[in-house]
Design an enzyme around this catalytic site. Structure first.
Site, PDB file in Angstrom:
ATOM      1  N   ASP A 274       0.868  -1.173   0.000  1.00  0.00           N
ATOM      2  CA  ASP A 274       0.000   0.000   0.000  1.00  0.00           C
ATOM      3  C   ASP A 274       0.907   1.225   0.000  1.00  0.00           C
ATOM      4  O   ASP A 274       2.111   1.131   0.270  1.00  0.00           O
ATOM      5  CB  ASP A 274      -0.935  -0.020   1.208  1.00  0.00           C
ATOM      6  N   TRP A 275       0.343   2.370  -0.307  1.00  0.00           N
ATOM      7  CA  TRP A 275       1.153   3.575  -0.523  1.00  0.00           C
ATOM      8  C   TRP A 275       1.863   3.977   0.766  1.00  0.00           C
ATOM      9  O   TRP A 275       1.223   4.326   1.757  1.00  0.00           O
ATOM     10  CB  TRP A 275       0.270   4.683  -1.070  1.00  0.00           C
TER      11      TRP A 275
END
Length: 839
Positions: A274-275
């Site tokens: 995920d970012w």
């Protein structure tokens, strides 16, 4: 994280079913399994290996590393390979449409499509979204969602997923993935795993992200189950979660990535963070991470854990070539698996500007050019969106046939939730407000509305057609005006909502997760006021999940309750179809409606009491209806409940036994890890080229400093070992051992429409696994049967070995317990009309 190796440590820790304690540890599992190209990946694997074999070290690293936030047009972009004319990958939100794009559709939420209980619609929605993403040039659609599963009803992002039931979610995510990938786009199943609340999901200040502490049995039987279905369906990518699992971050948790996902489930695609969920460099690669997003270490930091650092690690041998080659092979195999080599078009939209011209590198304000081509990808998807909106509307109450309406003399439509946002449906970025009618939650899981049909618009048009007197009030706090309009109407339709979303946005004091389970914006008081003056009050709820409705259920003047969820752009048309009987309600609730907040037994932990916060999943498999059943708690409405304008009967339960043979654990050894081509380990050849001008804060694969050698750091045992490895007994095929899908029993019954209206019934099959530690019943199968008045049809479900098995933490495999197993078929989890014991 523990660094002691061997399967024995996994078994010992996993065997402790009471491991949901502060400080629970995730056992190590190394090396990271290398892709083998099985389970329908053979052709894609061969093409990927051929492609990767011709790449240089810098080119390989470039495909694994994002270029940084706002580095290019998409929310996620990897580096490219200019020498071969291969652009980088474009990864784009969301699970219900194309975030930030114009001329694209806003689909119903995952929760809504699950409420249709219709596999055709699961897959059709996936295909329509895949087609739209493909048309915009997107390589990876960041969805669908099985994490959060929905452990806590106030969880902010539950609506992005499907249901707190793992089987319903598993079927929905599998069919959605098939649809997306049939459209020529890589699906991305997220967030893996245990991402069950928004509060403290990420590190903040001095606090680490929370640790979801879960035992091995619960992991397999509840939270991992739908991800196994995703892998079985051929999903080509999976996204790690922000949180920790048993005190190891999801993007570097070798047990969940290497052992569970890549070994036991035999996942052949690539794992992306995920970012900014990555917290280490080489360690995360060795633990199973294949791609990092957004590429920079933090929002627009310009620094990276990978990029040049990964190049240095490959040069000095810290990262073995086989692991880097496997990372890139997995990425490219996903590309070929879905046919991107023939389906790809240029990226023709821009996440950071709606203008036609702008910067291609907006973080650096460089590369001014045309960035938006305003390509219309909507096709005729509005029809599907309207169909799903109607098919997902659950009728919870309907007294004396209050619905459907038949040309009433007068109608009052009341509530802000029936009306348009005065600023337009996209007035708030990422839908970060709750103004006007609610048709999706907030956060990165959103899309721009091309338009939004408010309920008042469609209902007013219907009233005009019927020559019905029409009044409407939009102010939830002007109770006098609402009462005046309602008191003069034949029927009053009151709309109310409850919203939630992702934690980076706070709406009305709700930081992602909901603060309570009541209606927003004075909704409860508004309904009570209207019902006090109108004995025919119909309530429509647009909510992100369960709210407390016991008072509405018991109010005699509330004659009907409809839950419409988050229906997307055709919201008003879809609810009008139901209210006026153009569509017979067929939806069933995908969660339980408790009478009070405490009924669910678990809740969001809003305030941490330790660092990192410890979320102990002591309830095990007992979430939602399983908890209600185990504790004899009567809900307002049970899981699987939903009324119709007709009636159905069930009869003639038949159970036949099949003999697929005994279960055989997978045995043997893998091949050695392959290396593809050779990599140049001369640091001088990995430096920025002479005269190269770097884009500000753009992430490159070039070295940024000297390559360190002979470092004293001790890496986990076997983490760099590319020799043949033992295969896992519960693994060997997509989603687990192939014999888990052997058909053990075939169950059938007859369903008859005994009413006078054509309708769709959702027969549901539940199973009692029999042990005193098992839930009373668990969902195993369902179908949608379209029946004319008086018509009968057969519901058939094939129970697999997986369906009737439990996970055994000691043997690390699925076993069929000796307890008697009972099948139930009915219209909901508490309306079980037929019963039979498996022979």
């Amino acid at each position: 994280m523990l660094w002691s190796s061997s399967l024995a440590s996994i078994v010992v820790l996993a065997a402790s079913a009471s491991a949901q304690l502060d400080g629970a540890q995730s056992p190590p599992s190394y090396p990271s399994p290398w892709m083998r190209g099985g389970n329908g990946w053979q052709d894609a694997y061969a093409k990927a290996q051929a492609f990767v074999s011709q790449l240089t070290l810098l080119e390989k690293v470039n495909l694994t590393t994002g270029v940084g936030w706002e580095g290019e047009a998409c929310v996620g972009n990897t580096g490219s390979i200019p020498r071969l004319g291969f652009r980088g990958f474009c990864l784009q939100d969301s699970p219900l449409g194309i975030r930030f794009a114009d001329q694209a559709s806003a689909f119903p939420s995952g929760m809504n499509v699950a409420a249709t209980w219709t596999t055709r619609l699961f897959k059709s929605r996936g295909r329509a979204m895949g087609d739209e993403h493909r048309g915009k040039g997107i390589d990876v659609q960041l969805g669908p969602v099985a994490g959060p599963l929905g452990r806590v009803p106030a969880g902010g992002r539950n609506w992005e997923g499907f249901s707190p039931d793992p089987v319903l979610t598993g079927v929905a995510i599998g069919e959605t993935i098939k649809g997306i990938q049939d459209g020529g786009v890589i699906a991305n199943a997220k967030h893996y795993i245990m991402n069950e609340q928004e509060h403290n999901r990420e590190p903040s200040g001095s606090f680490a992200a929370y640790s979801a502490n879960v035992d091995d049995k619960t992991m397999h039987e509840t939270y991992l189950w739908p991800f196994a279905d995703a892998v079985h369906a051929g999903v080509a990518s999976i996204m790690c979660s922000y949180n920790q699992i048993n005190n190891s971050y999801g993007s570097q948790n070798s047990y969940t990535l290497n052992y569970l996902l890549k070994n036991e489930l035999d996942f052949q695609g690539f794992v992306v963070s995920d970012w900014w969920a990555q917290h280490t460099g080489v360690a995360s690669a060795l633990a199973g991470l294949d791609m990092t997003m957004a590429g920079d270490q933090g929002l627009a930091s310009g620094n990276t854990y990978w990029g040049g650092n990964l190049t240095a690690a490959a040069i000095n041998g810290t990262l073995p070539q086989w692991r880097l080659d496997d990372m890139v092979t997995r990425i490219m195999a996903a590309y070929y698996k879905v046919g991107r080599d023939t389906a790809r078009v240029d990226v023709n939209f821009n996440s950071w500007s709606s203008e036609t011209y702008g910067y291609i590198h907006p973080q650096a304000n460089e590369g001014y050019q045309q960035i938006n081509y305003h390509v219309n990808v909507q096709s005729d998807h509005a029809k599907l969106i309207r169909e799903i909106g109607g098919a997902s509307t659950v009728m919870l109450k309907n007294v004396n046939n209050a619905l459907p309406l038949k040309k009433p003399k007068s109608v009052a439509v009341i509530g802000e939730d029936a009306h348009d946002n005065p600023g337009g449906p996209n007035a708030c970025g990422d839908r970060g407000c709750n103004t006007g009618t609610l048709a999706m939650g907030w956060g990165s899981g959103t899309a721009n509305f091309p338009y939004l049909i408010a309920p008042v618009t469609a209902l007013r048009a219907q009233a005009a057609k019927d020559r019905t007197l029409f009044a409407n009030v939009s102010n939830n706090y002007d109770l006098d005006a609402a009462a005046k309009a309602a008191s003069n109407a034949s029927v009053a339709i009151v709309f109310a909502n409850a919203d939630s979303g992702e934690a980076y946005i706070t709406v009305d004091g709700n930081s992602g997760d909901r603060n309570n389970l009541t209606l927003w914006g004075n909704g409860d008081a508004l309904i009570k006021k209207v019902a006090s003056v109108n004995p025919n009050t119909i309530v429509v709820l647009h909510t992100v999940g369960a709210v407390i409705v016991e008072d509405l259920k018991n109010n005699p003047n509330v004659t009907a309750i409809l839950w419409a969820g988050l229906p997307g752009q055709e919201s008003g048309n879809a609810i009008t179809d139901i209210i006026y009987g153009y569509r017979n309600p067929s939806a069933k609730s995908v969660f339980t409606w408790g009478k009070k907040r405490e009924d669910w037994g678990v809740d969001v932990i809003y305030t941490p009491t330790s660092n990192p916060p410890q979320l102990n999943f002591n309830e095990g498999n007992f979430i939602d209806y399983r908890y209600f059943d185990a504790n004899n708690i009567e809900p307002s409405y049970e899981f699987g409940f939903g009324l119709s304008y007709t009636n159905y009967s069930y009869s003639n339960l038949q159970i036949s036994k099949n003999d697929p043979g005994p279960y055989q654990p997978t045995v043997g050894m893998t091949k050695a890890a392959p290396t593809l081509g050779t990599i140049d380990k001369d640091p001088a050849h990995a430096e920025f080229p002479t005269g190269f001008r770097a884009v500000f804060k753009y992430i490159y694969p070039y070295l940024t400093g000297p390559v360190l050698t002979n470092q004293p750091e001790s890496w986990p045992a076997k983490s760099q070992d590319g020799s043949p490895q033992p295969r896992v007994g519960a693994g060997g095929s997509a989603g687990g051992n192939r014999q888990l899908w052997d058909v053990m029993y075939t169950v059938s019954c007859t369903v008859t429409n005994t009413g006078g209206v054509k309708g769709t019934e959702i027969p549901q099959l539940y199973l009692s696994l029999g042990a005193p530690t098992d839930p009373k019943i668990v969902l195993r199968g369902f179908d949608d049967l379209i029946l004319d008045p008086g018509e009968s049809n057969t519901f058939t479900y094939k129970l697999t070995r997986r369906d009737i098995s439990n996970w055994d933490p000691v043997t690390q495999n699925w076993v069929i317990s000796p307890y008697p197993k009972t099948v139930y078929v009915g219209a909901s989890s508490r309306d079980l009309k037929l019963k039979g014991v498996l022979p």
